[in-house]
Design a protein around this motif. Structure first.
Motif, PDB file in Angstrom:
ATOM      1  N   GLU A  52      55.107  47.750  28.381  1.00  0.00           N
ATOM      2  CA  GLU A  52      56.122  48.861  28.128  1.00  0.00           C
ATOM      3  C   GLU A  52      57.220  48.478  29.016  1.00  0.00           C
ATOM      4  O   GLU A  52      58.408  48.886  28.457  1.00  0.00           O
ATOM      5  CB  GLU A  52      55.438  50.007  28.625  1.00  0.00           C
ATOM      6  N   ARG A  53      57.034  48.043  30.142  1.00  0.00           N
ATOM      7  CA  ARG A  53      58.394  47.571  31.017  1.00  0.00           C
ATOM      8  C   ARG A  53      59.354  46.569  30.384  1.00  0.00           C
ATOM      9  O   ARG A  53      60.231  46.683  30.512  1.00  0.00           O
ATOM     10  CB  ARG A  53      57.558  47.040  32.463  1.00  0.00           C
ATOM     11  N   ILE A  55      59.542  46.163  27.197  1.00  0.00           N
ATOM     12  CA  ILE A  55      60.343  46.862  26.002  1.00  0.00           C
ATOM     13  C   ILE A  55      61.591  47.541  26.622  1.00  0.00           C
ATOM     14  O   ILE A  55      62.588  47.575  26.051  1.00  0.00           O
ATOM     15  CB  ILE A  55      59.173  47.733  25.295  1.00  0.00           C
ATOM     16  N   GLU A  56      61.401  48.415  27.730  1.00  0.00           N
ATOM     17  CA  GLU A  56      62.357  49.006  28.465  1.00  0.00           C
ATOM     18  C   GLU A  56      63.426  48.059  28.916  1.00  0.00           C
ATOM     19  O   GLU A  56      64.661  48.199  28.713  1.00  0.00           O
ATOM     20  CB  GLU A  56      61.813  49.917  29.495  1.00  0.00           C
ATOM     21  N   ARG A  57      62.956  46.917  29.519  1.00  0.00           N
ATOM     22  CA  ARG A  57      63.968  46.216  30.112  1.00  0.00           C
ATOM     23  C   ARG A  57      65.010  45.486  29.062  1.00  0.00           C
ATOM     24  O   ARG A  57      65.955  45.176  29.174  1.00  0.00           O
ATOM     25  CB  ARG A  57      63.140  44.957  31.047  1.00  0.00           C
ATOM     26  N   TYR A  58      63.993  44.989  27.834  1.00  0.00           N
ATOM     27  CA  TYR A  58      65.013  44.159  26.905  1.00  0.00           C
ATOM     28  C   TYR A  58      65.050  45.110  25.647  1.00  0.00           C
ATOM     29  O   TYR A  58      65.368  44.520  24.459  1.00  0.00           O
ATOM     30  CB  TYR A  58      63.802  42.944  26.545  1.00  0.00           C
ATOM     31  N   ARG A  59      65.269  46.302  25.873  1.00  0.00           N
ATOM     32  CA  ARG A  59      65.441  47.152  24.559  1.00  0.00           C
ATOM     33  C   ARG A  59      66.638  46.892  23.677  1.00  0.00           C
ATOM     34  O   ARG A  59      66.649  46.795  22.735  1.00  0.00           O
ATOM     35  CB  ARG A  59      65.477  48.826  25.067  1.00  0.00           C
ATOM     36  N   ASP A  60      67.640  46.678  24.579  1.00  0.00           N
ATOM     37  CA  ASP A  60      69.040  46.465  23.767  1.00  0.00           C
ATOM     38  C   ASP A  60      68.916  45.112  22.982  1.00  0.00           C
ATOM     39  O   ASP A  60      69.471  44.889  22.056  1.00  0.00           O
ATOM     40  CB  ASP A  60      70.346  46.345  24.755  1.00  0.00           C
ATOM     41  N   LEU A  62      66.093  43.617  21.832  1.00  0.00           N
ATOM     42  CA  LEU A  62      65.225  44.076  20.937  1.00  0.00           C
ATOM     43  C   LEU A  62      65.745  44.760  19.838  1.00  0.00           C
ATOM     44  O   LEU A  62      65.621  44.438  18.492  1.00  0.00           O
ATOM     45  CB  LEU A  62      63.867  44.521  21.301  1.00  0.00           C
ATOM     46  N   ASP A  63      66.757  45.420  19.993  1.00  0.00           N
ATOM     47  CA  ASP A  63      67.205  46.395  18.915  1.00  0.00           C
ATOM     48  C   ASP A  63      68.153  45.575  18.375  1.00  0.00           C
ATOM     49  O   ASP A  63      68.570  45.417  17.065  1.00  0.00           O
ATOM     50  CB  ASP A  63      68.001  47.667  19.635  1.00  0.00           C
TER      51      ASP A  63
END
Length: 67
Positions: A52-53, A55-60, A62-63
């Motif tokens: 989860e951390r 995903i939050e850190r690399y959200r941009d 990953l999008d």
């Protein structure tokens, strides 16, 4: 702390098999199984939190990769 563990025939056979496979008493097999289950759950929780951390850190990123 002492406790009584009541098992049906299926669970008794599984416990006997587990104890025999490890060469320990049924009581020791139960103690080991409890510790092993607790360890797996703690590990799963830690992996989930790290995921989860990440995903939050690399959200941009990953999008962008998902486009």
């Amino acid at each position: 702390m002492a406790m009584t563990l009541r098992l049906d025939d299926e669970h008794e056979a599984a416990l006997a098999l587990l104890a025999a496979a490890d060469g320990v008493s049924k009581q020791e097999a139960v103690r080991r199984a409890v510790l092993e289950a607790a360890s797996r759950r703690a590990h799963s929780s830690a992996v989930r939190d790290l995921g989860e951390r990440g995903i939050e850190r690399y959200r941009d990123l990953l999008d962008r990769l998902g486009e």
